[in-house]
Scaffold this active site. Structure first.
Site, PDB file in Angstrom:
ATOM      1  N   HIS A 167      48.258 -51.341 -27.394  1.00  0.00           N
ATOM      2  CA  HIS A 167      46.977 -50.992 -27.481  1.00  0.00           C
ATOM      3  C   HIS A 167      45.250 -51.923 -28.480  1.00  0.00           C
ATOM      4  O   HIS A 167      44.405 -52.392 -28.049  1.00  0.00           O
ATOM      5  CB  HIS A 167      46.478 -50.024 -27.951  1.00  0.00           C
ATOM      6  CG  HIS A 167      46.763 -48.628 -27.301  1.00  0.00           C
ATOM      7  ND1 HIS A 167      46.616 -48.348 -26.189  1.00  0.00           N
ATOM      8  CD2 HIS A 167      48.120 -48.090 -28.077  1.00  0.00           C
ATOM      9  CE1 HIS A 167      47.513 -47.816 -25.310  1.00  0.00           C
ATOM     10  NE2 HIS A 167      48.306 -46.872 -26.452  1.00  0.00           N
ATOM     11  N   ASP A 205      56.013 -48.058 -21.785  1.00  0.00           N
ATOM     12  CA  ASP A 205      55.136 -46.711 -22.356  1.00  0.00           C
ATOM     13  C   ASP A 205      53.871 -46.026 -21.324  1.00  0.00           C
ATOM     14  O   ASP A 205      53.639 -46.389 -20.189  1.00  0.00           O
ATOM     15  CB  ASP A 205      54.281 -47.870 -23.458  1.00  0.00           C
ATOM     16  CG  ASP A 205      54.072 -46.792 -24.077  1.00  0.00           C
ATOM     17  OD1 ASP A 205      54.527 -46.956 -25.410  1.00  0.00           O
ATOM     18  OD2 ASP A 205      53.044 -45.639 -24.166  1.00  0.00           O
ATOM     19  N   HIS A 219      51.603 -45.050 -22.327  1.00  0.00           N
ATOM     20  CA  HIS A 219      50.113 -44.959 -22.047  1.00  0.00           C
ATOM     21  C   HIS A 219      49.568 -46.612 -21.538  1.00  0.00           C
ATOM     22  O   HIS A 219      50.717 -48.217 -21.216  1.00  0.00           O
ATOM     23  CB  HIS A 219      49.823 -45.283 -23.087  1.00  0.00           C
ATOM     24  CG  HIS A 219      49.969 -43.639 -23.813  1.00  0.00           C
ATOM     25  ND1 HIS A 219      50.777 -43.346 -25.339  1.00  0.00           N
ATOM     26  CD2 HIS A 219      48.606 -42.925 -24.261  1.00  0.00           C
ATOM     27  CE1 HIS A 219      50.955 -42.675 -25.252  1.00  0.00           C
ATOM     28  NE2 HIS A 219      49.881 -41.874 -25.133  1.00  0.00           N
ATOM     29  N   ASP A 238      57.577 -43.420 -24.596  1.00  0.00           N
ATOM     30  CA  ASP A 238      56.862 -41.291 -24.313  1.00  0.00           C
ATOM     31  C   ASP A 238      56.238 -40.926 -22.982  1.00  0.00           C
ATOM     32  O   ASP A 238      55.596 -39.940 -22.677  1.00  0.00           O
ATOM     33  CB  ASP A 238      55.161 -41.970 -25.336  1.00  0.00           C
ATOM     34  CG  ASP A 238      54.446 -42.841 -24.864  1.00  0.00           C
ATOM     35  OD1 ASP A 238      55.338 -43.985 -24.027  1.00  0.00           O
ATOM     36  OD2 ASP A 238      53.500 -43.065 -25.697  1.00  0.00           O
TER      37      ASP A 238
HETATM   38 ZN   LIG Z   1      52.657 -44.514 -25.693  1.00  0.00          ZN
END
Ligand SMILES: [Zn+2]
Length: 321
Positions: free
Chosen positions: A125, A162, A164, A245
């Site tokens: 991120h 991931d 996200h 995740d």
């Molecule tokens: Zn994540």
């Protein structure tokens, strides 16, 4: 030829506030499962501290200086509502950077077949000049630039499973057709980016999934969008943003992946790396917030790396639960 595992005790000293999901116990859970004898075949090294000269391959020097000046003597400083800096956080982030560049050295020099970096904090991120989503430095983007600038790699790919979207990696890679970013992720979900229409210079490939999607939908997204475009890109090095995740037990998201799905993705990515770049794969830990789901998924991912590396001593998958 074998699989390199890089980690460092300082990763346990980056400690966000109590109750924060990105906590030291995550890495303790991974470290514990890697004590199992089925991982005896790993080559283990301490991750070196990253070189500031490598950090600035992906982030401006001003950003590095800002983070250096944000390190508290004690307590915690917020960098954004999710992202915290404690006394050892910058050191941990620097060693995560060093894990990535050392892993690139090892696979580019054919010392090992592939490498896994068990690191905290995660990185995908972090944008060029912005810490967010638990991330300080974008370790995979730094590793990609390092491979280009140090080893003359013509094309480097990051594939990110991931749950996200790796907005930071996408942002850093956006205008560079020699860098590939491919991501499966849940949408809508933090950080909000990751639409199919976000394509950069034709080098960004997003495959969003919906809450509740299972391994079949994940595999379909990989098969239809990520794997063919990665194969056509013909990478000289493949880096995996390995977040776990999307596991069905994860408390931060709502996909329904199982350990077998992570194995499937790993083996398919390794096949493409074998076709184009002598199997050179560097995998770096990103998210994963259910301790058991994280540990078991990381374990089977690393076992897949070991099996594919030609290490005949590597175990069958059912050896660890
Ligand atoms: Zn994540």
């Amino acid at each position: 030829m074998s699989t390199l595992l890089l980690t460092h005790p300082v990763f346990l000293e980056h400690a966000p506030p109590d109750g924060h999901p990105e906590r030291p116990d995550r890495l303790r859970a991974v470290n514990k499962i890697l004590e199992h004898e089925s991982f005896d075949g790993l080559i283990r090294e301490e991750a070196p501290r990253g070189d500031p000269e490598d950090v600035v391959r992906a982030h401006p020097a001003d950003y590095l200086h800002m983070l250096e000046q944000s390190v508290p003597d004690s307590g915690l400083e917020p960098l954004d509502p999710d992202t915290w800096m404690g006394p050892k956080s910058l050191e941990a982030a620097m060693h995560a950077v060093g894990a990535g560049t050392r892993a690139v050295d090892a696979v580019m020099n054919l010392e090992v077949s592939n490498a896994f970096c068990a690191v905290r904090p995660p990185g995908h991120h972090a944008e060029t000049s912005r810490a967010m989503g638990f991330c300080l430095f974008n370790s995979v983007a730094i590793a990609a630039h390092y491979a280009v600038e140090t080893y003359g790699a013509d094309r480097v790919a990051v594939v990110d499973f991931d749950v996200h979207h790796g907005n930071g990696t996408q942002e850093i890679f956006w205008g560079d057709p020699d860098l590939f970013y491919g991501s499966t992720h849940q949408m809508p979900l933090f950080p909000g980016s990751g639409e199919v229409s976000e394509t950069g210079e034709g080098n960004i490939f997003n495959a969003p999934l919906r809450a509740g999607d299972d391994g079949e939908r994940f595999r379909e997204a990989m098969r239809s969008r990520i794997l063919p475009s990665l194969n056509a890109f013909e990478p000289d090095l493949l880096i995996i943003s390995a977040g776990f995740d999307a596991h069905h037990k994860d408390p931060l998201a709502s996909l329904e992946l199982t350990e077998e799905d992570f194995v499937w993705a790993t083996l398919n990515l390794m096949d493409i790396a074998a076709r184009h770049c002598d199997g050179r794969v560097v995998s770096m830990l990103e998210g994963g917030y259910d301790l058991q789901g994280l540990a078991s998924s990381a374990a089977v991912h690393i076992q897949a790396l070991m099996r594919g590396s030609g290490d005949r001593e590597a175990p069958e998958l059912e050896d660890v639960d």
